[in-house]
Design a protein around this motif. Sequence first.
Motif, PDB file in Angstrom:
ATOM      1  N   GLU A 152       0.831  -1.203   0.000  1.00 52.15           N
ATOM      2  CA  GLU A 152       0.000   0.000   0.000  1.00 52.15           C
ATOM      3  C   GLU A 152       0.866   1.254   0.000  1.00 52.15           C
ATOM      4  OE1 GLU A 152      -2.803  -0.105   3.186  1.00 52.15           O
ATOM      5  OE2 GLU A 152      -3.710  -1.993   2.525  1.00 52.15           O
ATOM      6  N   ALA A 153       1.987   1.194   0.699  1.00 47.84           N
ATOM      7  CA  ALA A 153       2.911   2.336   0.698  1.00 47.84           C
ATOM      8  C   ALA A 153       3.467   2.550  -0.707  1.00 47.84           C
ATOM      9  CB  ALA A 153       4.054   2.077   1.685  1.00 47.84           C
ATOM     10  N   TYR A 154       3.845   1.471  -1.373  1.00 51.19           N
ATOM     11  CA  TYR A 154       4.353   1.579  -2.734  1.00 51.19           C
ATOM     12  C   TYR A 154       3.285   2.148  -3.673  1.00 51.19           C
ATOM     13  CZ  TYR A 154       7.989  -1.674  -1.063  1.00 51.19           C
ATOM     14  OH  TYR A 154       9.007  -2.270  -0.361  1.00 51.19           O
ATOM     15  N   GLU A 171       8.222   5.556  -9.895  1.00 51.81           N
ATOM     16  CA  GLU A 171       8.555   4.149 -10.131  1.00 51.81           C
ATOM     17  C   GLU A 171       9.993   3.869  -9.732  1.00 51.81           C
ATOM     18  OE1 GLU A 171       7.703   3.319 -14.185  1.00 51.81           O
ATOM     19  OE2 GLU A 171       5.528   3.570 -13.975  1.00 51.81           O
ATOM     20  N   GLU A 172      10.866   4.824  -9.981  1.00 56.57           N
ATOM     21  CA  GLU A 172      12.276   4.689  -9.602  1.00 56.57           C
ATOM     22  C   GLU A 172      12.426   4.633  -8.080  1.00 56.57           C
ATOM     23  OE1 GLU A 172      16.087   7.668  -9.670  1.00 56.57           O
ATOM     24  OE2 GLU A 172      14.931   7.515 -11.538  1.00 56.57           O
ATOM     25  N   VAL A 173      11.677   5.478  -7.387  1.00 54.10           N
ATOM     26  CA  VAL A 173      11.726   5.500  -5.925  1.00 54.10           C
ATOM     27  C   VAL A 173      11.249   4.168  -5.354  1.00 54.10           C
ATOM     28  CG1 VAL A 173      10.692   6.514  -3.847  1.00 54.10           C
ATOM     29  CG2 VAL A 173      11.498   8.000  -5.693  1.00 54.10           C
ATOM     30  N   MET A 177      13.371   1.446  -3.159  1.00 52.23           N
ATOM     31  CA  MET A 177      12.941   0.997  -1.831  1.00 52.23           C
ATOM     32  C   MET A 177      12.908  -0.528  -1.760  1.00 52.23           C
ATOM     33  SD  MET A 177       9.764   3.570  -1.071  1.00 52.23           S
ATOM     34  CE  MET A 177       9.281   2.731   0.445  1.00 52.23           C
ATOM     35  N   LYS A 178      12.291  -1.139  -2.755  1.00 53.26           N
ATOM     36  CA  LYS A 178      12.170  -2.597  -2.771  1.00 53.26           C
ATOM     37  C   LYS A 178      13.542  -3.260  -2.774  1.00 53.26           C
ATOM     38  CE  LYS A 178       7.659  -2.937  -5.066  1.00 53.26           C
ATOM     39  NZ  LYS A 178       6.926  -3.407  -6.274  1.00 53.26           N
ATOM     40  N   ILE A 181      15.268  -2.810   0.696  1.00 53.23           N
ATOM     41  CA  ILE A 181      14.653  -3.651   1.727  1.00 53.23           C
ATOM     42  C   ILE A 181      14.972  -5.117   1.498  1.00 53.23           C
ATOM     43  CG2 ILE A 181      12.434  -4.463   2.633  1.00 53.23           C
ATOM     44  CD1 ILE A 181      11.378  -1.600   2.221  1.00 53.23           C
ATOM     45  N   GLU A 182      14.900  -5.552   0.251  1.00 51.05           N
ATOM     46  CA  GLU A 182      15.218  -6.948  -0.059  1.00 51.05           C
ATOM     47  C   GLU A 182      16.661  -7.278   0.326  1.00 51.05           C
ATOM     48  OE1 GLU A 182      14.376  -7.278  -4.188  1.00 51.05           O
ATOM     49  OE2 GLU A 182      12.184  -7.352  -3.905  1.00 51.05           O
ATOM     50  N   GLU A 183      17.551  -6.335   0.069  1.00 51.59           N
ATOM     51  CA  GLU A 183      18.969  -6.584   0.367  1.00 51.59           C
ATOM     52  C   GLU A 183      19.226  -6.653   1.869  1.00 51.59           C
ATOM     53  OE1 GLU A 183      21.007  -4.512  -3.618  1.00 51.59           O
ATOM     54  OE2 GLU A 183      20.987  -3.446  -1.699  1.00 51.59           O
ATOM     55  N   VAL A 184      18.660  -5.737   2.639  1.00 52.38           N
ATOM     56  CA  VAL A 184      18.925  -5.741   4.079  1.00 52.38           C
ATOM     57  C   VAL A 184      18.255  -6.934   4.752  1.00 52.38           C
ATOM     58  CG1 VAL A 184      19.298  -3.256   4.202  1.00 52.38           C
ATOM     59  CG2 VAL A 184      17.012  -4.150   4.599  1.00 52.38           C
ATOM     60  N   VAL A 185      17.087  -7.337   4.248  1.00 52.86           N
ATOM     61  CA  VAL A 185      16.408  -8.510   4.814  1.00 52.86           C
ATOM     62  C   VAL A 185      17.211  -9.775   4.511  1.00 52.86           C
ATOM     63  CG1 VAL A 185      14.366  -9.988   4.627  1.00 52.86           C
ATOM     64  CG2 VAL A 185      14.100  -7.510   4.786  1.00 52.86           C
TER      65      VAL A 185
END
Length: 316
Positions: A152-154, A171-173, A177-178, A181-185
Motif C-alpha cells: 500500500e505504501a508503494y 517508479e524509480e523511488v 525501496m524494494k 529492503i530486499e537486500e537488508v532482509v
Amino acid sequence: MRPVRTAFAGALLSALALAGCGQSPAPATASPEGAATPAPSAKGFPATVEAGNGSVTVTARPERIVSLSPTATETLFAVGAGPQVVAVDDQSSHPAEAPRTDLSGFKPNAEAIIAQKPDLVVLATDTDGIVAKLGKVGVPVLLEPAAAKLDEAYDQITDLGAATGNAAKAEEVVAGMKKKIEEVVAAAPKDKKLTYYHELDTTPYSVTSTTFVGQVYALFGLTNIADKAPDLAGGYPKLSAEFVAQADPDLIFLADTKCCGQSGETLAKRPGWSKLSAVTGDRVIALDDDVASRWGPRVADLAQQVGEAVSKAASE
C-alpha cells in the motif's frame, strides 16, 4: 497509526483545481462510470488514480500542491514534485526545504487551505469531512490514508507520482525501496529467534505485528513481545513496565527519542529495567521518531536500521 502522535497510527493526502496565470483548467474529479475522458493537457495527463476517496482523475499537471500529511510531503519531494508544492502542514518536518506552514492535518481548516489557491490537496485523513468541504468549492483532493502494508505504501508513492506528472521518478523511488529492503532482509540472520519491543512513547504504548511497522520487523523473523499483551487495542497496546521487564526482549527499538528524549540511559533508570538484556547488552536502538511513524520512502531506512541491529545482536 500510532495512538498519541502518529501518522502511522495517525501518525499521519491529494488532487487538483485552480491554476496559475489567470487560467482555470477543469478540476480533478472522481470519474463517474461512463464519463467522457478529458482531452490530454500534458504528457501523462489526464491521470486517474485510485485513492481513499475513490477514483480521482487529475486533468492537468498541478502547480500549487498543498500537503496536509507528513508522509505525503516526504513522498512528493522524493518523486520530484517538490517545486510544485506551495504549502505543507505543521507536522511535515522532512525535507527541510518543504514550505512548512501552520496548516493542520489533524484539524484542517478549509478556508486556510483554500487561501493557498491549491490545484491539488493531499490528505491522510478525512477529518471533519474536509474532502467534501474542499470539493464544494472546486478544490480536488487525493486521500491517501495510513498504509497497512508495504504494498500500500508503494501504491501511494505511485499514485502521487502519477497525479503530479512524476510517474517515472515515482517508479524509480519504489524500485529503489524494494531493492534496499530486499537486500537488508536477505543479509540479516533469521535463525536466532530474537525478541523485540518497539516503544512509541513513555506511557508506554507499543505496536503489534499486525501494524505497518510491526510488519517491517516481521521481515527479519523477529518475535514481538507486544503480541502477547492482555489488550491488543487494535494493534497499539498500552503495556506495563512489569510486562516489558518480564518479557525481557533481546532488542528494544525507541521511537520516542525526539518527542520524549528516550535512550538506553533513560531506560536504565526506569524501575526494574536496569537489568533488561537489551539494556545491559547495549541493544537499545534509537530510531528517528518520524522515520519510524511514516510509511513513505524512508521506510527503507527504517528497515536498514532494523537489519543492522539484528545482525549485530545475532553475532554476539
